[in-house]
Design an enzyme around this catalytic site. Structure first.
Site, PDB file in Angstrom:
ATOM      1  N   HIS A   1       1.696   4.456  -2.834  1.00 25.70           N
ATOM      2  CA  HIS A   1       1.741   5.913  -2.676  1.00 25.70           C
ATOM      3  C   HIS A   1       3.097   6.452  -3.134  1.00 25.70           C
ATOM      4  O   HIS A   1       3.183   7.448  -3.843  1.00 25.70           O
ATOM      5  CB  HIS A   1       1.577   6.300  -1.191  1.00 25.70           C
ATOM      6  CG  HIS A   1       0.183   6.189  -0.675  1.00 25.70           C
ATOM      7  ND1 HIS A   1      -0.887   6.807  -1.279  1.00 25.70           N
ATOM      8  CD2 HIS A   1      -0.321   5.559   0.423  1.00 25.70           C
ATOM      9  CE1 HIS A   1      -1.988   6.557  -0.574  1.00 25.70           C
ATOM     10  NE2 HIS A   1      -1.667   5.801   0.454  1.00 25.70           N
TER      11      HIS A   1
ATOM     12  N   HIS B   1       0.835  -1.206   0.000  1.00 28.80           N
ATOM     13  CA  HIS B   1       0.000   0.000   0.000  1.00 28.80           C
ATOM     14  C   HIS B   1       0.875   1.264   0.000  1.00 28.80           C
ATOM     15  O   HIS B   1       0.729   2.141  -0.851  1.00 28.80           O
ATOM     16  CB  HIS B   1      -0.891  -0.036   1.243  1.00 28.80           C
ATOM     17  CG  HIS B   1      -1.847   1.106   1.350  1.00 28.80           C
ATOM     18  ND1 HIS B   1      -3.166   1.006   0.977  1.00 28.80           N
ATOM     19  CD2 HIS B   1      -1.692   2.385   1.785  1.00 28.80           C
ATOM     20  CE1 HIS B   1      -3.775   2.171   1.176  1.00 28.80           C
ATOM     21  NE2 HIS B   1      -2.899   3.024   1.671  1.00 28.80           N
ATOM     22  N   GLU B   2       1.792   1.341   0.965  1.00 25.15           N
ATOM     23  CA  GLU B   2       2.620   2.553   1.093  1.00 25.15           C
ATOM     24  C   GLU B   2       3.558   2.726  -0.099  1.00 25.15           C
ATOM     25  O   GLU B   2       3.830   3.843  -0.527  1.00 25.15           O
ATOM     26  CB  GLU B   2       3.407   2.544   2.415  1.00 25.15           C
ATOM     27  CG  GLU B   2       2.549   2.553   3.669  1.00 25.15           C
ATOM     28  CD  GLU B   2       1.526   3.689   3.730  1.00 25.15           C
ATOM     29  OE1 GLU B   2       1.737   4.737   3.070  1.00 25.15           O
ATOM     30  OE2 GLU B   2       0.497   3.537   4.413  1.00 25.15           O
TER      31      GLU B   2
ATOM     32  N   HIS C   1       3.600   6.452  -6.875  1.00 23.70           N
ATOM     33  CA  HIS C   1       2.728   7.476  -7.479  1.00 23.70           C
ATOM     34  C   HIS C   1       3.452   8.827  -7.417  1.00 23.70           C
ATOM     35  O   HIS C   1       3.573   9.544  -8.418  1.00 23.70           O
ATOM     36  CB  HIS C   1       1.394   7.525  -6.709  1.00 23.70           C
ATOM     37  CG  HIS C   1       0.343   8.362  -7.363  1.00 23.70           C
ATOM     38  ND1 HIS C   1      -0.903   8.556  -6.808  1.00 23.70           N
ATOM     39  CD2 HIS C   1       0.333   9.073  -8.511  1.00 23.70           C
ATOM     40  CE1 HIS C   1      -1.635   9.341  -7.595  1.00 23.70           C
ATOM     41  NE2 HIS C   1      -0.900   9.675  -8.637  1.00 23.70           N
TER      42      HIS C   1
END
Length: 596
Positions: free
Chosen positions: A391, A387-388, A394
């Site tokens: 980020h 998940h991190e 991105h």
């Protein structure tokens, strides 16, 4: 990692390399002083922003100041988060915070001054080749202008700003400081304290009586304070209506969506499409009832484990390897960047004494992002890593593709990349799993994410919409009305196989997000967009990957809704939500097969 280390005992390979931001403290101090000097330059532009060259030079200074301040701020706060008790970095982060406020104040004249210009002047700026790099900024300012008031009125509204925080502050004080839950008996018959933190743990207990006791104790406590909390929530809605009317918006909902330029249809579509998909949630409730082996499914059974705790011991190295395998569909370039993050010390891995809890991705433009973890060797931590890093990549792609001003993406887009990573990793784990018990554990984990992130958040979003519309029509938001609306929504969402306990009517009283109005829908849209992306990537391959990488490189260079649309996910249509629901349907079918 059994023993919690002191910060100085953490090995370099398990810590992030903050030297990539500043090689040492002297370099940070030097930049800090430079910012102090640069800030003084800002005032020389005041009162002169009426021609393109001046606006261009002012924007350049604003970018330079913002970027340097971001670097200084991020460095200080990352160090502070490593060890929150370390006085040096406590002081440094305070110093950075103060500087950040000074810079904001020094630049605060820019937007109001440009907005006070006549409309045709703004159009001239937007068309000016001199200001081409700032075209989007100027278009945004023009869009905002319709809702900006005269100088004296804006000054008055600024003073009301402190008052407007009151409902949230009052609720926070009551909820976190004054309200105390009773003690309850745990699995072993011991009297234990019930807190906000332990409540979910009790709801996850395999012992049904413990779940019921915790549930009842929490909602009885809220019910005892219902008049005060209803007054706080009602005041928050009244405040929203005041701002929407003063700033000439058709409704609070449209005012809330205006900042990100999100069409109202995105919100109403989400609610309508989830309504048409409620039979799927009802089917999941029926399955939950069967798997738990109960005659009646209650609201306190929603977090109960459906399978015996399946132990998945996953070391950090295994988590890295597995995420690299699971994210292979995103292609060689993405994997190479992910590896770079793993090997070039973007990540602070394990818990240490006084380290900030939780996990996040953060950084400053011009250097790579950083990720804070508190890794435990389990499934949840592996998903947190995926998940991190979603980020982080991105931000990495946007920063490398775009100038500073265009690289920052909105909250509406923020959860998409992180959740796409989780969806692809889950798909990989499910395809690889041979053990029915492990498979059921994974399916439950994923199905519950759909339930809590898409269905539950949409129900919250619908509740907010209803109470604001009622108040806009002049109705009083009494505790009875709030509870009735909330109870009816629970009946509608959970279906005939759920015994909707009366106590749940008070749940509205414990949701802090309701004081940050019309925010929660972004969880549901983000999750749906991510599920849609992962489905397209797995089914179409390269063309979908190219579109997705295009999304990652778009930052905030256009309106969020357009960025997603270009990448193949149109959130103003029901399509992405329907695609997400088809994935949820497959999960339920798999679970039904395994449970027969």
């Amino acid at each position: 990692m059994s023993k919690v280390l002191k910060r100085e005992e953490v090995t370099p390979e398990n810590s992030w390399k903050l030297e990539d931001l500043f090689p040492n403290q002297q370099a940070w101090d030097k930049e800090y002083e430079e910012i102090k000097q640069l800030t003084k330059k800002a005032s020389s532009f005041q009162g002169k922003l009426d021609h393109a060259e001046a606006v261009r030079d002012c924007f350049k200074l604003e970018d330079e100041l913002s970027l340097k301040t971001e670097r200084v701020y991020v460095y200080a706060h990352l160090h502070h988060d490593e060890d929150t008790a370390e006085p040096t970095y406590q002081a440094l982060s305070q110093k950075a915070k103060k500087l950040s406020v000074e810079v904001s104040e020094a630049l605060s004249f820019i937007t109001p001054e440009i907005l006070s210009l006549p409309e045709n002047k703004l159009d001239e700026f937007i068309a000016s080749p001199e200001l081409a790099p700032y075209k989007f900024t100027l278009q945004e300012m023009k869009r905002e202008k319709a809702h900006i008031l005269s100088k004296p009125e804006e000054a008055l509204l600024a003073q009301v700003g402190n008052l407007s925080q009151a409902p949230q502050t009052i609720f926070g004080m009551l909820n976190n400081a004054d309200m105390k839950f009773p003690r309850i008996k745990d699995e072993n018959g011991n009297e234990v304290e019930l807190t906000h933190g332990s409540y979910i743990q009790f709801l996850e207990s395999p012992n049904r009586e413990v779940r019921q006791r915790a549930f009842k104790a929490v909602y009885d406590t809220y019910a005892a304070n219902k008049n005060t909390i209803a007054a706080a929530l009602s005041a928050n809605v009244t405040k929203n209506i005041f701002y929407s009317r003063v700033r000439k918006y058709p409704s609070v909902l449209e005012m809330s969506l205006y900042g990100d330029n999100i069409p109202k249809e995105v919100y109403t579509n989400l609610v309508d499409t989830i309504h048409e998909s409620l039979p799927l949630l009802h089917r999941y409730m029926k399955l939950r009832k069967k798997l738990l082996g109960v005659d009646e499914l209650h609201m306190y059974d929603l977090f109960a484990p459906l399978v015996d705790e399946y132990k998945m011991d996953i070391t950090y190295d295994e988590a890295k390897d597995t995420t690299l395998e699971g994210l292979k569909p995103l292609g060689g370039d993405y994997l190479a960047t992910l590896k770079k993050g793993y090997t070039e010390r973007w990540i602070d891995v394990y818990e240490n004494e006084n380290k900030r809890t939780g996990a996040y991705s953060w950084g400053a433009y011009g250097t790579h992002p950083y990720v804070l973890l508190n890794h435990k060797d389990n499934l949840n931590s592996m998903f947190t890593l995926a998940h991190e890093m979603g980020h982080a990549l991105h931000s990495y792609y946007s920063d490398n593709a775009l100038p500073y001003r265009d690289a920052q993406y909105t909250i509406f887009l923020a959860e998409v990349a992180s959740t796409t990573n989780e969806a692809l990793l889950m798909d990989y784990l499910l395809k690889k799993s041979q053990d029915p018990k492990e498979k059921m554990y994974l399916l439950t984990y994923y199905a519950d994410q759909f339930r809590t992130t898409v269905f539950r958040q949409t129900m919250f979003a619908e509740f907010e919409k209803i109470i604001h519309e009622r108040a806009e029509q002049g109705e009083s938001l009494t505790p009875r009305l709030l509870s009735d609306i909330y109870y009816d929504l629970n009946v509608k969402y959970h279906g005939a196989d759920m015994h909707v306990d009366k106590d749940i009517a008070m749940e509205w009283a414990r949701i802090p997000h309701f004081y940050n109005s019309f925010y929660v829908y972004k969880y549901a849209t983000g999750f749906s967009a991510a599920t849609s992306f992962s489905k397209q990537i797995l089914e179409e391959g390269q063309p979908a990957v190219d579109r997705y990488l295009g999304f990652l490189k778009s930052g905030g260079s256009d309106y969020s809704i357009n960025i997603l649309k270009k990448a193949g996910v149109d959130m103003s249509s029901p399509q992405p939500i329907r695609e997400a629901m088809s994935v949820f349907k497959e999960l339920i079918e798999e679970m039904e097969k395994l449970s027969n």
